[in-house]
Design a protein around this motif. Structure first.
Motif, PDB file in Angstrom:
ATOM      1  N   ILE A  41     -20.669  50.176  33.174  1.00 24.19           N
ATOM      2  CA  ILE A  41     -20.287  49.517  34.588  1.00 24.19           C
ATOM      3  C   ILE A  41     -20.173  50.699  35.564  1.00 24.19           C
ATOM      4  N   GLU A  42     -19.470  51.674  35.187  1.00 29.00           N
ATOM      5  CA  GLU A  42     -19.465  52.973  36.436  1.00 29.00           C
ATOM      6  C   GLU A  42     -21.038  53.299  37.024  1.00 29.00           C
ATOM      7  N   ILE A  43     -22.090  53.335  36.071  1.00 33.87           N
ATOM      8  CA  ILE A  43     -23.213  53.966  36.306  1.00 33.87           C
ATOM      9  C   ILE A  43     -23.906  52.659  37.253  1.00 33.87           C
ATOM     10  N   LEU A  44     -23.818  51.525  36.682  1.00 30.23           N
ATOM     11  CA  LEU A  44     -24.362  50.417  37.404  1.00 30.23           C
ATOM     12  C   LEU A  44     -23.911  50.046  38.805  1.00 30.23           C
ATOM     13  N   LEU A  45     -22.596  50.269  39.113  1.00 30.53           N
ATOM     14  CA  LEU A  45     -21.971  49.993  40.160  1.00 30.53           C
ATOM     15  C   LEU A  45     -21.634  51.343  41.031  1.00 30.53           C
ATOM     16  N   ASN A  46     -21.903  52.453  40.524  1.00 33.34           N
ATOM     17  CA  ASN A  46     -21.784  53.746  41.212  1.00 33.34           C
ATOM     18  C   ASN A  46     -20.371  53.885  41.561  1.00 33.34           C
ATOM     19  N   MET A  47     -19.364  53.758  40.660  1.00 28.89           N
ATOM     20  CA  MET A  47     -18.048  53.705  41.232  1.00 28.89           C
ATOM     21  C   MET A  47     -17.437  54.350  39.894  1.00 28.89           C
ATOM     22  N   GLU A  48     -16.144  55.004  40.202  1.00 28.01           N
ATOM     23  CA  GLU A  48     -15.389  55.282  39.258  1.00 28.01           C
ATOM     24  C   GLU A  48     -14.416  54.302  38.964  1.00 28.01           C
ATOM     25  N   ILE A  49     -14.047  54.018  37.664  1.00 30.02           N
ATOM     26  CA  ILE A  49     -12.967  52.996  37.165  1.00 30.02           C
ATOM     27  C   ILE A  49     -11.899  53.810  36.558  1.00 30.02           C
ATOM     28  N   ASP A  50     -10.809  53.442  37.058  1.00 32.10           N
ATOM     29  CA  ASP A  50      -9.651  53.964  36.268  1.00 32.10           C
ATOM     30  C   ASP A  50      -9.627  53.531  34.848  1.00 32.10           C
ATOM     31  N   HIS A  51      -9.898  52.411  34.199  1.00 31.58           N
ATOM     32  CA  HIS A  51      -9.574  52.014  32.991  1.00 31.58           C
ATOM     33  C   HIS A  51     -10.243  50.663  32.925  1.00 31.58           C
ATOM     34  N   ILE A  52     -10.721  49.937  31.832  1.00 29.35           N
ATOM     35  CA  ILE A  52     -10.864  48.590  31.366  1.00 29.35           C
ATOM     36  C   ILE A  52     -10.121  48.165  30.340  1.00 29.35           C
ATOM     37  N   THR A  53      -9.709  46.840  30.153  1.00 24.65           N
ATOM     38  CA  THR A  53      -9.457  46.168  28.964  1.00 24.65           C
ATOM     39  C   THR A  53     -10.322  45.130  28.765  1.00 24.65           C
ATOM     40  N   MET A  54     -10.855  45.067  27.582  1.00 28.18           N
ATOM     41  CA  MET A  54     -11.674  43.815  27.163  1.00 28.18           C
ATOM     42  C   MET A  54     -11.040  42.539  27.145  1.00 28.18           C
ATOM     43  N   HIS A  55     -11.573  41.639  27.539  1.00 26.58           N
ATOM     44  CA  HIS A  55     -10.880  40.156  27.459  1.00 26.58           C
ATOM     45  C   HIS A  55     -10.974  39.835  25.966  1.00 26.58           C
ATOM     46  N   ASN A  56      -9.730  39.451  25.253  1.00 23.29           N
ATOM     47  CA  ASN A  56      -9.678  39.004  24.013  1.00 23.29           C
ATOM     48  C   ASN A  56     -10.348  38.080  23.699  1.00 23.29           C
ATOM     49  N   GLU A  57     -10.848  36.905  24.331  1.00 24.96           N
ATOM     50  CA  GLU A  57     -11.543  35.863  23.753  1.00 24.96           C
ATOM     51  C   GLU A  57     -12.869  35.816  24.286  1.00 24.96           C
ATOM     52  N   GLU A  58     -13.920  35.391  23.497  1.00 31.69           N
ATOM     53  CA  GLU A  58     -15.168  35.237  23.740  1.00 31.69           C
ATOM     54  C   GLU A  58     -15.465  34.025  24.948  1.00 31.69           C
ATOM     55  N   THR A  59     -14.510  32.978  24.692  1.00 28.03           N
ATOM     56  CA  THR A  59     -14.865  31.982  25.859  1.00 28.03           C
ATOM     57  C   THR A  59     -13.558  31.858  26.712  1.00 28.03           C
ATOM     58  N   ILE A  60     -13.694  31.406  27.837  1.00 30.70           N
ATOM     59  CA  ILE A  60     -12.712  31.188  28.993  1.00 30.70           C
ATOM     60  C   ILE A  60     -12.578  29.604  29.186  1.00 30.70           C
ATOM     61  N   ASP A  61     -11.561  28.891  28.820  1.00 33.13           N
ATOM     62  CA  ASP A  61     -11.494  27.640  29.112  1.00 33.13           C
ATOM     63  C   ASP A  61     -10.680  27.156  30.309  1.00 33.13           C
ATOM     64  N   ILE A  62     -11.024  26.595  31.161  1.00 34.96           N
ATOM     65  CA  ILE A  62     -10.283  26.368  32.403  1.00 34.96           C
ATOM     66  C   ILE A  62      -9.338  25.011  32.419  1.00 34.96           C
ATOM     67  N   ASP A  63      -9.924  24.013  31.802  1.00 34.81           N
ATOM     68  CA  ASP A  63      -9.224  22.689  31.807  1.00 34.81           C
ATOM     69  C   ASP A  63      -9.903  21.913  30.466  1.00 34.81           C
ATOM     70  N   TRP A  64      -9.109  20.957  30.139  1.00 30.67           N
ATOM     71  CA  TRP A  64      -9.716  20.095  28.865  1.00 30.67           C
ATOM     72  C   TRP A  64     -11.029  19.438  29.078  1.00 30.67           C
ATOM     73  N   ASN A  65     -11.158  19.096  30.560  1.00 29.38           N
ATOM     74  CA  ASN A  65     -12.200  18.364  30.888  1.00 29.38           C
ATOM     75  C   ASN A  65     -13.411  19.188  31.845  1.00 29.38           C
ATOM     76  N   ALA A  66     -13.077  20.452  31.739  1.00 32.19           N
ATOM     77  CA  ALA A  66     -13.827  21.155  32.644  1.00 32.19           C
ATOM     78  C   ALA A  66     -14.945  21.953  31.693  1.00 32.19           C
ATOM     79  N   LYS A  67     -16.182  22.650  32.052  1.00 26.55           N
ATOM     80  CA  LYS A  67     -16.847  23.296  31.312  1.00 26.55           C
ATOM     81  C   LYS A  67     -16.287  24.862  31.018  1.00 26.55           C
ATOM     82  N   GLY A  68     -16.037  25.153  29.932  1.00 28.88           N
ATOM     83  CA  GLY A  68     -15.879  26.689  29.925  1.00 28.88           C
ATOM     84  C   GLY A  68     -16.961  27.283  29.646  1.00 28.88           C
TER      85      GLY A  68
END
Length: 279
Positions: A41-68
């Motif tokens: 990410i730092e290479i592609l965006l040419n920036m320094e990042i303090d740290h990152i935390t990977m999202h625990n889930e593979e899928t993000i669901d917004i609402d029961w009837n919305a497209k995750g």
């Protein structure tokens, strides 16, 4: 090129030939090597990042009837959110996907009661093998501006990047160029890409990941076959309707005969007859 169409290969052959340009391998390497993901990410965006935390889930669901959405690599910290996606083919909807991913990430990162100003800076990064914009650039960067006054930016802190591996020689940054070239050649040219190649090979020796990949590929094959069958069925049904409409317009055959000849319900033929008569 190394990433030629591999549709006719078996899942086993695809796995044996897979490189970091494979969606599954890219996902496994980045998700399980947070430091590598951060450095990319730092290479592609040419920036320094303090740290990152990977999202625990593979899928993000917004609402029961919305497209995750299933994000390849989703990482964030206190003030920033990053989504990285490898795109081996042009699905003809990447701009719309980028728009939707942006909105879903915003909803995911802004909690109830927070002010809009607390939205994280967000970066949607598509790493493409081909140039979907056909302008010969190695990277296309998008943000919201005023059409009447392009110098005025909306400053909503949301950017979308489309890197193009096949145009890597146009890239001035040697580290980005090395990574993009890796995608099309699977050859490393610096220590970082060398580590990625090594991690990709290690990933292919993981028995559990191999089994997951096989199942993933089988499901994709089933889905494609189901889609083709559905398409054939829809095409056949449409042809029957077109034939019946032609019979009604050009012959004196009774609706009953037409229904039998075209394998359509009589009610459908009568409905078509009504439309033909009033056309």
């Amino acid at each position: 090129m190394e990433y030629e169409n591999k549709k006719n290969l078996t899942p086993e052959q695809k796995w044996n030939q897979a490189t970091i340009a494979n969606n599954f391998i890219f996902y496994k390497v980045m998700r399980n090597n947070e430091d590598v993901c951060k450095e990319l990410i730092e290479i592609l965006l040419n920036m320094e990042i303090d740290h990152i935390t990977m999202h625990n889930e593979e899928t993000i669901d917004i609402d029961w009837n919305a497209k995750g959405i299933r994000l390849d690599v989703y990482a964030k910290n206190a003030t920033q959110a990053f989504d990285l996606e490898i795109q081996t083919t042009d699905t003809k909807e990447l701009p719309e996907r980028a728009r939707y991913y942006q909105s879903v990430i915003d909803v995911d990162t802004l909690k109830s009661g927070q002010r809009y100003s607390e939205l994280k800076d967000s970066y949607i990064i598509f790493i493409c093998l081909d140039d979907i914009f056909h302008e010969g650039e190695a990277v296309y960067v998008f943000e919201n501006i005023c059409l009447g006054h392009p110098a005025i930016k909306l400053d909503d802190r949301a950017k979308k990047y489309f890197f193009v591996a096949t145009n890597c020689d146009k890239m001035n940054d040697d580290r980005i160029k090395a990574f993009l070239r890796l995608l099309t050649t699977n050859k490393s040219s610096d220590s970082f890409t060398g580590r990625i190649v090594s991690l990709a090979e290690d990933a292919k020796h993981n028995t559990q990941w191999r089994l997951q990949y096989m199942e993933w590929e089988r499901q994709r094959t089933y889905d494609r076959e189901a889609g083709r069958e559905e398409g054939r069925a829809e095409g056949s049904a449409q042809k029957a309707i077109d034939d019946a409409r032609n019979f009604l317009a050009k012959t004196n055959l009774s609706p009953e005969v037409i229904a039998e000849c075209c394998s359509l319900p009589l009610e459908k033929v009568l409905e078509l007859k009504e439309k033909v008569q009033h056309a």
